[in-house]
Design a protein around this motif. Structure first.
Motif, PDB file in Angstrom:
ATOM      1  N   ALA A  15       0.824  -1.208   0.000  1.00 35.86           N
ATOM      2  CA  ALA A  15       0.000   0.000   0.000  1.00 35.86           C
ATOM      3  C   ALA A  15       0.859   1.260   0.000  1.00 35.86           C
ATOM      4  O   ALA A  15       0.628   2.178  -0.792  1.00 35.86           O
ATOM      5  CB  ALA A  15      -0.927  -0.002   1.208  1.00 35.86           C
ATOM      6  N   ILE A  16       1.857   1.300   0.852  1.00 36.79           N
ATOM      7  CA  ILE A  16       2.712   2.484   0.908  1.00 36.79           C
ATOM      8  C   ILE A  16       3.547   2.599  -0.362  1.00 36.79           C
ATOM      9  O   ILE A  16       3.757   3.703  -0.881  1.00 36.79           O
ATOM     10  CB  ILE A  16       3.581   2.466   2.174  1.00 36.79           C
ATOM     11  N   GLY A  17       4.004   1.484  -0.894  1.00 36.72           N
ATOM     12  CA  GLY A  17       4.764   1.514  -2.138  1.00 36.72           C
ATOM     13  C   GLY A  17       3.945   2.023  -3.303  1.00 36.72           C
ATOM     14  O   GLY A  17       4.433   2.807  -4.126  1.00 36.72           O
ATOM     15  N   ILE A  18       2.704   1.599  -3.391  1.00 33.19           N
ATOM     16  CA  ILE A  18       1.827   2.050  -4.479  1.00 33.19           C
ATOM     17  C   ILE A  18       1.539   3.539  -4.350  1.00 33.19           C
ATOM     18  O   ILE A  18       1.614   4.288  -5.325  1.00 33.19           O
ATOM     19  CB  ILE A  18       0.529   1.226  -4.515  1.00 33.19           C
ATOM     20  N   VAL A  19       1.218   3.983  -3.147  1.00 36.72           N
ATOM     21  CA  VAL A  19       0.931   5.408  -2.937  1.00 36.72           C
ATOM     22  C   VAL A  19       2.165   6.255  -3.239  1.00 36.72           C
ATOM     23  O   VAL A  19       2.066   7.297  -3.890  1.00 36.72           O
ATOM     24  CB  VAL A  19       0.427   5.649  -1.492  1.00 36.72           C
ATOM     25  N   ALA A  20       3.322   5.809  -2.810  1.00 36.41           N
ATOM     26  CA  ALA A  20       4.556   6.560  -3.075  1.00 36.41           C
ATOM     27  C   ALA A  20       4.862   6.597  -4.562  1.00 36.41           C
ATOM     28  O   ALA A  20       5.236   7.653  -5.098  1.00 36.41           O
ATOM     29  CB  ALA A  20       5.719   5.940  -2.313  1.00 36.41           C
ATOM     30  N   ALA A  21       4.701   5.480  -5.247  1.00 34.07           N
ATOM     31  CA  ALA A  21       4.978   5.437  -6.680  1.00 34.07           C
ATOM     32  C   ALA A  21       4.012   6.338  -7.452  1.00 34.07           C
ATOM     33  O   ALA A  21       4.426   7.083  -8.348  1.00 34.07           O
ATOM     34  CB  ALA A  21       4.884   4.005  -7.190  1.00 34.07           C
ATOM     35  N   LEU A  22       2.745   6.291  -7.107  1.00 35.46           N
ATOM     36  CA  LEU A  22       1.766   7.132  -7.798  1.00 35.46           C
ATOM     37  C   LEU A  22       2.002   8.608  -7.519  1.00 35.46           C
ATOM     38  O   LEU A  22       1.848   9.440  -8.419  1.00 35.46           O
ATOM     39  CB  LEU A  22       0.352   6.734  -7.401  1.00 35.46           C
ATOM     40  N   SER A  23       2.389   8.930  -6.302  1.00 27.71           N
ATOM     41  CA  SER A  23       2.640  10.337  -6.004  1.00 27.71           C
ATOM     42  C   SER A  23       3.886  10.841  -6.732  1.00 27.71           C
ATOM     43  O   SER A  23       3.913  11.971  -7.201  1.00 27.71           O
ATOM     44  CB  SER A  23       2.771  10.558  -4.499  1.00 27.71           C
ATOM     45  N   LEU A  24       4.912  10.002  -6.844  1.00 27.50           N
ATOM     46  CA  LEU A  24       6.099  10.412  -7.583  1.00 27.50           C
ATOM     47  C   LEU A  24       5.799  10.576  -9.067  1.00 27.50           C
ATOM     48  O   LEU A  24       6.299  11.499  -9.710  1.00 27.50           O
ATOM     49  CB  LEU A  24       7.228   9.413  -7.383  1.00 27.50           C
TER      50      LEU A  24
END
Length: 87
Positions: A64-73
């Motif tokens: 979940a945190i990886g997906i959110v971080a990737a999408l925000s970047l």
């Protein structure tokens, strides 16, 4: 303690992924070494977090945190065009 290990592991994964981009296909030495070190220590910390957390919980948080971080970047650093979104 498990959540601290997990947070550090996720941070190192994001650092490793960033260094992977700068290594340009492992053709530059220092970003390549930083990538390998970050991923190695990341998986070590993830395994330490599993001593305190269940695998399903740790992996769900990791994803979940990886997906959110990737999408925000992607949202911050990439120009948004209709053609790019449609693919």
């Amino acid at each position: 303690m498990g959540y601290l290990y997990l947070a550090l592991a996720i941070s190192l994964e994001l650092i490793g992924t960033t260094c992977l981009k700068y290594s340009e296909g492992f053709s530059k030495l220092y970003p390549s070494l930083a990538t390998l070190a970050a991923y190695g220590f990341c998986f070590y910390l993830f395994s330490k977090s599993l001593l305190y957390l269940h695998l399903s919980i740790a992996y769900a948080i990791w994803c979940a945190i990886g997906i959110v971080a990737a999408l925000s970047l992607i949202h911050i650093s990439e120009p948004t065009r209709l053609r790019r979104i449609s693919y």
